[in-house]
Design a protein around this motif. Structure first.
Motif, PDB file in Angstrom:
ATOM      1  N   VAL A 220       7.800   1.360   5.206  1.00 30.70           N
ATOM      2  CA  VAL A 220       9.014   1.848   4.544  1.00 30.70           C
ATOM      3  C   VAL A 220       8.845   3.345   4.333  1.00 30.70           C
ATOM      4  N   PRO A 221       9.685   4.181   4.956  1.00 28.35           N
ATOM      5  CA  PRO A 221       9.545   5.633   4.812  1.00 28.35           C
ATOM      6  C   PRO A 221       9.731   6.079   3.370  1.00 28.35           C
ATOM      7  N   ALA A 222       9.122   7.197   3.046  1.00 27.66           N
ATOM      8  CA  ALA A 222       9.294   7.769   1.709  1.00 27.66           C
ATOM      9  C   ALA A 222      10.677   8.378   1.577  1.00 27.66           C
ATOM     10  N   VAL A 223      11.158   8.443   0.347  1.00 30.63           N
ATOM     11  CA  VAL A 223      12.358   9.216   0.037  1.00 30.63           C
ATOM     12  C   VAL A 223      11.896  10.651  -0.171  1.00 30.63           C
ATOM     13  N   THR A 224      12.357  11.542   0.661  1.00 29.88           N
ATOM     14  CA  THR A 224      11.835  12.905   0.646  1.00 29.88           C
ATOM     15  C   THR A 224      12.453  13.735  -0.472  1.00 29.88           C
TER      16      THR A 224
ATOM     17  N   LEU B 191       3.513   0.665   2.863  1.00 35.72           N
ATOM     18  CA  LEU B 191       3.291  -0.365   3.870  1.00 35.72           C
ATOM     19  C   LEU B 191       3.245  -1.720   3.185  1.00 35.72           C
ATOM     20  N   ILE B 192       4.029  -2.662   3.697  1.00 35.29           N
ATOM     21  CA  ILE B 192       4.039  -4.035   3.191  1.00 35.29           C
ATOM     22  C   ILE B 192       3.266  -4.900   4.182  1.00 35.29           C
ATOM     23  N   MET B 193       2.243  -5.600   3.711  1.00 34.44           N
ATOM     24  CA  MET B 193       1.437  -6.456   4.581  1.00 34.44           C
ATOM     25  C   MET B 193       1.423  -7.883   4.033  1.00 34.44           C
ATOM     26  N   THR B 194       1.491  -8.853   4.936  1.00 36.73           N
ATOM     27  CA  THR B 194       1.425 -10.256   4.552  1.00 36.73           C
ATOM     28  C   THR B 194       0.392 -10.971   5.414  1.00 36.73           C
ATOM     29  N   ALA B 195      -0.042 -12.135   4.959  1.00 36.25           N
ATOM     30  CA  ALA B 195      -1.137 -12.854   5.615  1.00 36.25           C
ATOM     31  C   ALA B 195      -0.780 -13.314   7.021  1.00 36.25           C
TER      32      ALA B 195
ATOM     33  N   VAL C 101       0.849  -1.190   0.000  1.00 37.22           N
ATOM     34  CA  VAL C 101       0.000   0.000   0.000  1.00 37.22           C
ATOM     35  C   VAL C 101       0.883   1.238   0.000  1.00 37.22           C
ATOM     36  N   THR C 102       0.765   2.057  -1.038  1.00 35.39           N
ATOM     37  CA  THR C 102       1.513   3.311  -1.061  1.00 35.39           C
ATOM     38  C   THR C 102       0.765   4.361  -0.255  1.00 35.39           C
ATOM     39  N   ARG C 103       1.551   5.218   0.431  1.00 33.32           N
ATOM     40  CA  ARG C 103       0.942   6.159   1.376  1.00 33.32           C
ATOM     41  C   ARG C 103       1.443   7.585   1.161  1.00 33.32           C
ATOM     42  N   GLY C 104       1.781   7.926  -0.063  1.00 30.55           N
ATOM     43  CA  GLY C 104       2.222   9.277  -0.367  1.00 30.55           C
ATOM     44  C   GLY C 104       3.476   9.658   0.399  1.00 30.55           C
ATOM     45  N   ALA C 105       3.421  10.780   1.085  1.00 30.62           N
ATOM     46  CA  ALA C 105       4.578  11.278   1.827  1.00 30.62           C
ATOM     47  C   ALA C 105       4.960  10.389   3.003  1.00 30.62           C
TER      48      ALA C 105
END
Length: 327
Positions: A241-245, A230-234, A222-226
């Motif tokens: 994972v923080p964004a590259v600013t 988020l990586i989710m598994t079952a 799931v991408t979260r903009g700024a």
């Protein structure tokens, strides 16, 4: 690893509105909206989600297979994609329709209002993924991106029948897909890409909870903009994972496509998922800093420096070793 990317091929008309959409919205009138925004800039660029993702992967040293439908005006665009390393041999060229058009207006807060005209994309369902599989000598993954809904369902079913892993990326087409179609696209995918809003819409469309979605896919990104991704598994793992600013955001259009290109390119070269998402975040900033979804350059030293500044020198070294001469 040979990856086919299916989805839209389009020409983007990108406009900038210097105000804020929210200032023009009257809450008690949202059922009767009639608005016009005076834009002060227009840029016309080549785009489309599948073409954008393929372009980014090509710039990272892969040779992705673009699967989609375009119009008779595609010749010059196709040449440009070939130069970027994209295999366009499976693009269907319509004899009667123009290449799809994406018309998007961005406001001062980077919010966007967009309309997409399908054009030749309506013929995408006539493409037989089994023939693409045969022509290329075998595919290792098929990305099913936003496309004609019938094409998305057909490509997913064909990929499963061929035993080719699917990366589901319904994105903008979630608004057009019904429950059955959305479930068919998600169920059995190895990877699922959405942004935060799309993740909620996907749950609404499928009628499945987050866990029920995860039980049907290998990994959900799931991408979260700024805020990054988020990586989710079952099994319950959730890895942020923080964004590259960047302080030089010009236009957000295409950032998600470049992110996907980075993730897929890294996975194709055997890198772990977290490092793949880090590369995706770095690639996204390249697009944010320019107008147009395919106008950026991939400079190895700059890309690795961005990763190093955000995630540390070890992450940059892992990426350098994994990509090798790919960038």
């Amino acid at each position: 690893m040979r990856i086919a990317v299916s989805g839209s091929i389009a020409v983007d008309h990108l406009m900038v509105y210097p105000g804020r959409f929210r200032e023009q919205l009257i809450s008690e009138m949202v059922d009767h909206v009639s608005l016009s925004f005076l834009a002060d800039r227009l840029d016309i660029r080549e785009g489309g989600v599948a073409a954008n993702i393929s372009f980014g992967m090509g710039r990272l040293g892969l040779r992705p297979v673009l699967v989609g439908a375009a119009g008779a005006d595609f010749a010059g665009y196709g040449d440009r994609l070939r130069e970027a390393g994209v295999d366009v041999g499976s693009v269907r060229v319509s004899e009667t329709l123009h290449t799809a058009r994406f018309v998007c207006t961005t406001d001062a807060d980077q919010n966007q209002i967009a309309t997409f005209y399908a054009g030749a994309m309506a013929e995408a369902a006539r493409i037989d993924l089994a023939e693409v599989h045969l022509r290329t000598g075998g595919l290792d993954m098929i990305v099913v991106g936003a496309d004609d809904p019938g094409a998305m369902v057909r490509h997913t079913a064909t990929a499963h029948a061929l035993g080719v892993p699917v990366a589901a990326d319904p994105s903008q087409q979630l608004a057009r897909l019904d429950t059955r179609q959305t479930r068919d696209l998600v169920d059995g995918a190895r990877l699922l890409f959405t942004n935060e809003y799309e993740s909620a819409l996907l749950r609404e469309r499928t009628g499945w909870s987050e866990q029920e979605v995860l039980d049907r896919v290998g990994t959900w990104i799931v991408t979260r903009g700024a805020e990054g991704a988020l990586i989710m598994t079952a099994d319950g793992r959730r890895t942020g994972v923080p964004a590259v600013t960047t302080d030089a955001v010009v236009d957000p259009t295409g950032g998600g496509d470049a992110f996907r290109a980075g993730v897929l390119a890294a996975l194709a070269r055997g890198l772990p998922l977290v490092q793949a998402v880090q590369l995706g975040c770095a690639m996204a900033t390249l697009v944010l800093e320019c107008v147009g979804t395919q106008e950026y350059k991939v400079l190895p030293s700059e890309l690795l420096a961005r990763v190093g500044r955000t995630y540390g020198p070890d992450a940059a070294q892992t990426l350098r070793a994994g990509l090798g001469t790919g960038v």
